[in-house]
Scaffold this motif. Structure first.
Motif, PDB file in Angstrom:
ATOM      1  N   UNK A 180       0.819  -1.206   0.000  1.00 44.44           N
ATOM      2  CA  UNK A 180       0.000   0.000   0.000  1.00 44.44           C
ATOM      3  C   UNK A 180       0.859   1.265   0.000  1.00 44.44           C
ATOM      4  N   UNK A 181       1.891   1.298   0.869  1.00 43.76           N
ATOM      5  CA  UNK A 181       2.750   2.485   0.952  1.00 43.76           C
ATOM      6  C   UNK A 181       4.049   2.108   1.657  1.00 43.76           C
ATOM      7  N   UNK A 182       5.138   2.095   0.904  1.00 41.75           N
ATOM      8  CA  UNK A 182       6.413   1.610   1.440  1.00 41.75           C
ATOM      9  C   UNK A 182       6.927   2.510   2.562  1.00 41.75           C
ATOM     10  N   UNK A 183       6.920   3.843   2.362  1.00 49.29           N
ATOM     11  CA  UNK A 183       7.484   4.767   3.353  1.00 49.29           C
ATOM     12  C   UNK A 183       6.698   4.733   4.664  1.00 49.29           C
ATOM     13  N   UNK A 184       5.385   4.716   4.559  1.00 53.52           N
ATOM     14  CA  UNK A 184       4.569   4.669   5.776  1.00 53.52           C
ATOM     15  C   UNK A 184       4.730   3.321   6.482  1.00 53.52           C
ATOM     16  N   UNK A 185       4.898   2.261   5.702  1.00 53.32           N
ATOM     17  CA  UNK A 185       5.124   0.938   6.294  1.00 53.32           C
ATOM     18  C   UNK A 185       6.444   0.904   7.072  1.00 53.32           C
ATOM     19  N   UNK A 186       7.482   1.506   6.515  1.00 50.47           N
ATOM     20  CA  UNK A 186       8.771   1.566   7.210  1.00 50.47           C
ATOM     21  C   UNK A 186       8.660   2.358   8.512  1.00 50.47           C
ATOM     22  N   UNK A 187       7.919   3.466   8.465  1.00 47.35           N
ATOM     23  CA  UNK A 187       7.732   4.277   9.671  1.00 47.35           C
ATOM     24  C   UNK A 187       6.952   3.505  10.739  1.00 47.35           C
ATOM     25  N   UNK A 188       5.932   2.772  10.313  1.00 53.18           N
ATOM     26  CA  UNK A 188       5.088   2.038  11.265  1.00 53.18           C
ATOM     27  C   UNK A 188       5.801   0.845  11.884  1.00 53.18           C
ATOM     28  N   UNK A 189       6.658   0.195  11.096  1.00 48.75           N
ATOM     29  CA  UNK A 189       7.266  -1.065  11.543  1.00 48.75           C
ATOM     30  C   UNK A 189       8.682  -0.905  12.087  1.00 48.75           C
ATOM     31  N   UNK A 190       9.174   0.317  12.187  1.00 46.54           N
ATOM     32  CA  UNK A 190      10.542   0.505  12.669  1.00 46.54           C
ATOM     33  C   UNK A 190      10.722   0.097  14.125  1.00 46.54           C
ATOM     34  N   UNK A 193       3.442  -0.552  20.859  1.00 45.02           N
ATOM     35  CA  UNK A 193       2.223  -0.383  20.060  1.00 45.02           C
ATOM     36  C   UNK A 193       1.852   1.093  19.958  1.00 45.02           C
ATOM     37  N   UNK A 194       1.879   1.782  21.099  1.00 48.10           N
ATOM     38  CA  UNK A 194       1.534   3.208  21.107  1.00 48.10           C
ATOM     39  C   UNK A 194       2.529   4.019  20.280  1.00 48.10           C
ATOM     40  N   UNK A 195       3.800   3.666  20.356  1.00 48.99           N
ATOM     41  CA  UNK A 195       4.817   4.375  19.585  1.00 48.99           C
ATOM     42  C   UNK A 195       4.587   4.197  18.088  1.00 48.99           C
ATOM     43  N   UNK A 254       0.474   8.212  12.846  1.00 49.02           N
ATOM     44  CA  UNK A 254      -0.290   9.460  12.909  1.00 49.02           C
ATOM     45  C   UNK A 254       0.562  10.643  12.437  1.00 49.02           C
ATOM     46  N   UNK A 255       1.812  10.701  12.912  1.00 50.92           N
ATOM     47  CA  UNK A 255       2.701  11.813  12.543  1.00 50.92           C
ATOM     48  C   UNK A 255       3.078  11.794  11.063  1.00 50.92           C
ATOM     49  N   UNK A 256       3.648  10.680  10.627  1.00 47.75           N
ATOM     50  CA  UNK A 256       4.123  10.631   9.250  1.00 47.75           C
ATOM     51  C   UNK A 256       2.953  10.536   8.268  1.00 47.75           C
ATOM     52  N   UNK A 257       1.899   9.804   8.655  1.00 48.83           N
ATOM     53  CA  UNK A 257       0.722   9.696   7.791  1.00 48.83           C
ATOM     54  C   UNK A 257       0.055  11.041   7.575  1.00 48.83           C
ATOM     55  N   UNK A 258      -0.008  11.873   8.630  1.00 50.59           N
ATOM     56  CA  UNK A 258      -0.609  13.209   8.499  1.00 50.59           C
ATOM     57  C   UNK A 258       0.212  14.072   7.550  1.00 50.59           C
ATOM     58  N   UNK A 259       1.541  13.975   7.674  1.00 50.87           N
ATOM     59  CA  UNK A 259       2.401  14.747   6.770  1.00 50.87           C
ATOM     60  C   UNK A 259       2.131  14.353   5.317  1.00 50.87           C
ATOM     61  N   UNK A 291      -3.955   1.616   7.661  1.00 51.92           N
ATOM     62  CA  UNK A 291      -2.711   1.425   8.413  1.00 51.92           C
ATOM     63  C   UNK A 291      -2.966   1.384   9.917  1.00 51.92           C
ATOM     64  N   UNK A 292      -3.859   2.262  10.392  1.00 53.55           N
ATOM     65  CA  UNK A 292      -4.200   2.224  11.820  1.00 53.55           C
ATOM     66  C   UNK A 292      -4.791   0.859  12.193  1.00 53.55           C
ATOM     67  N   UNK A 293      -5.672   0.341  11.355  1.00 58.02           N
ATOM     68  CA  UNK A 293      -6.295  -0.962  11.626  1.00 58.02           C
ATOM     69  C   UNK A 293      -5.262  -2.083  11.595  1.00 58.02           C
ATOM     70  N   UNK A 294      -4.368  -2.024  10.607  1.00 55.37           N
ATOM     71  CA  UNK A 294      -3.362  -3.084  10.476  1.00 55.37           C
ATOM     72  C   UNK A 294      -2.366  -3.073  11.630  1.00 55.37           C
ATOM     73  N   UNK A 295      -1.951  -1.885  12.065  1.00 51.36           N
ATOM     74  CA  UNK A 295      -0.946  -1.838  13.134  1.00 51.36           C
ATOM     75  C   UNK A 295      -1.539  -2.347  14.440  1.00 51.36           C
TER      76      UNK A 295
END
Length: 450
Positions: A170-180, A266-268, A274-279, A294-298
């Motif tokens: 769906x989105x590589x950059x947002x996935x990297x931010x979420x899964x770091x 999880x919260x992090x 939320x931060x990177x997705x909003x940007x 992404x919120x649902x998946x995380x």
């Protein structure tokens, strides 16, 4: 006596390939049901991944564009997907539990069958309470592993891998931010996993000690009361019980720290989305629907991780139980005892009853001989009384004659035939023994004498 039976000390690797292979052999007896369960787990995972995507699609192509028809279609599709997934989970749970119960029955029957082949000397050295723990608590732990462990963990792995792949598609950059945060979470899991492993093994060992002590004290209650040992035994049990409590508290402490650590990760991860997705959303590089997905998946990825941690605890206990159960199964049976074909040795067609001991030596422990150079002969129809002080070896004569224990030296003859060469089953049918220790099995008098 082996140490793992005397003190329940478990050694070896956590994931011993030999033990895993043996455990899997029991599942393979029901391979069709297991494959069906895995197939349903895979389909349920696809339905799980499809749900959030449908929701996000409804936002982008229905709500944002004001298309009510699309919203209704997506709502009905989502209802159908979740209903189908629920049905899959119901059938899958039933099938998994069915496999677990069958495997548990097989293990219990095989262990009970093997215990019946063990020599009497084994039971002299091993408390009954520990053996009962093998047949009850340890088998139950293995049953839980089969019914709520292996296949469920496979489903959790499917979900984790599926979510990660879908997020990157769906989105590589947002996935990297979420899964770091995942590497940090894995380090935390490994650290606490080692601590939990030790606590689980100690809990199992000390629970077996409690069972053994209770069995001995309840069985010997008459002797305890006769010698006024109630207070002393209470103090001993209090010490054993506190040891068990200490291990349980240690496990709870580790688990109490571990769960909040996962929640923080999880919260992090949610905060990063939320931060990177909003940007990305404000720069028109990301749709609102994808952000919601992404919120649902995380949230969905952390639930199976927590589940794996809980199943990891089950795995810890089950592996310790498996080591003990299979260790007991490795105990050597009686000499020339075959639990499947009781027919070894030479059969006796007609028995006259001549018994002869020739220079017989026998010891229960090493070289502490109870019988030394014992020789006598009893002709057919003759009666003989053995008279002596307690511990002089009178009962031992009957024990070695029926081969409940094997002599160290010498020979015992029945009708001029060495009893070592006579089928044990037939020997014990020929020689009748009335024990001084009365034991009645549950049931009727007919059941006890037939």
């Amino acid at each position: 006596m082996k140490e793992y039976l005397s003190e329940d000390i478990i050694r070896g690797k956590l994931y011993d390939r030999t033990i895993i292979k043996k455990l899997m052999s029991y599942i393979m007896r029901y391979r069709l049901s297991a494959l069906l369960s895995i197939s349903m787990v895979f389909m349920a995972t696809l339905m799980f991944l499809l749900g959030p995507y449908i929701f996000g699609y409804a936002i982008d192509h229905g709500i944002v564009k004001g298309d009510k028809g699309m919203v209704i279609k997506m709502a009905l599709l989502l209802l159908g997907v979740e209903t189908f997934r629920a049905l899959l989970v119901i059938v899958q749970n039933y099938n998994i539990q069915n496999i677990g119960q069958k495997v548990m029955m097989d293990l219990r029957m095989e262990l009970f069958s093997h215990i019946q082949t063990l020599p009497v000397s084994f039971f002299d050295k091993n408390p009954v309470g520990r053996l009962v723990t093998r047949l009850t608590n340890d088998i139950a732990a293995l049953g839980e592993l089969f019914s709520a462990g292996i296949i469920v963990v496979i489903g959790d792995v499917f979900i984790i891998v599926g979510i990660i792949v879908t997020m990157f598609l769906l989105n590589v950059k947002l996935a990297l931010a979420a899964l770091c945060v995942l590497p940090v979470m894995f380090v935390i899991s490994i650290f606490f996993g080692k601590k939990i492993k030790i606590a689980f093994r100690e809990i199992k060992r000390k629970l077996a000690r409690i069972n053994s002590y209770l069995n001995e004290n309840i069985t010997g209650m008459k002797t305890i009361q006769l010698f006024n040992r109630e207070k002393k035994n209470y103090e001993t049990f209090d010490s054993v019980n506190k040891d068990y409590l200490h291990e349980q508290v240690r496990y709870v402490r580790y688990y109490a720290l571990f769960q909040p650590a996962l929640n923080i990760m999880n919260a992090l991860s949610v905060a990063l989305i939320l931060w990177y997705g909003a940007i990305r959303y404000f720069s028109d590089d990301l749709t609102l629907g994808i952000l919601v997905v992404f919120f649902a998946y995380i949230q969905g990825i952390f639930d199976p991780i927590r589940d794996i941690v809980e199943k990891y605890n089950i795995f810890q206990g089950a592996m310790a139980s498996a080591e003990r159960v299979f260790g007991l199964m490795k105990e050597s049976p009686e000499n020339d005892y075959d639990k499947l074909t009781l027919g070894k040795g030479a059969p006796l067609q007609e028995v006259e009853g001549r018994i002869e001991f020739k220079d017989v030596w026998f010891a229960y422990n090493d070289s502490d001989y109870v019988l030394k150079e014992l020789s006598f002969k009893i002709d057919s129809g003759q009666s003989l009384a053995l008279v002596g002080a307690t511990g002089s070896g009178k009962t031992s004569v009957a024990n070695v004659l029926t081969r409940l224990y094997e002599i160290d030296r010498g020979v015992i003859l029945l009708d001029n035939k060495n009893i070592q060469n006579i089928d044990k089953t037939q020997l014990r049918q020929i020689v009748g023994v009335i024990s001084q220790e009365i034991f009645l099995f549950s049931g009727t008098i007919r059941d006890n004498i037939s």
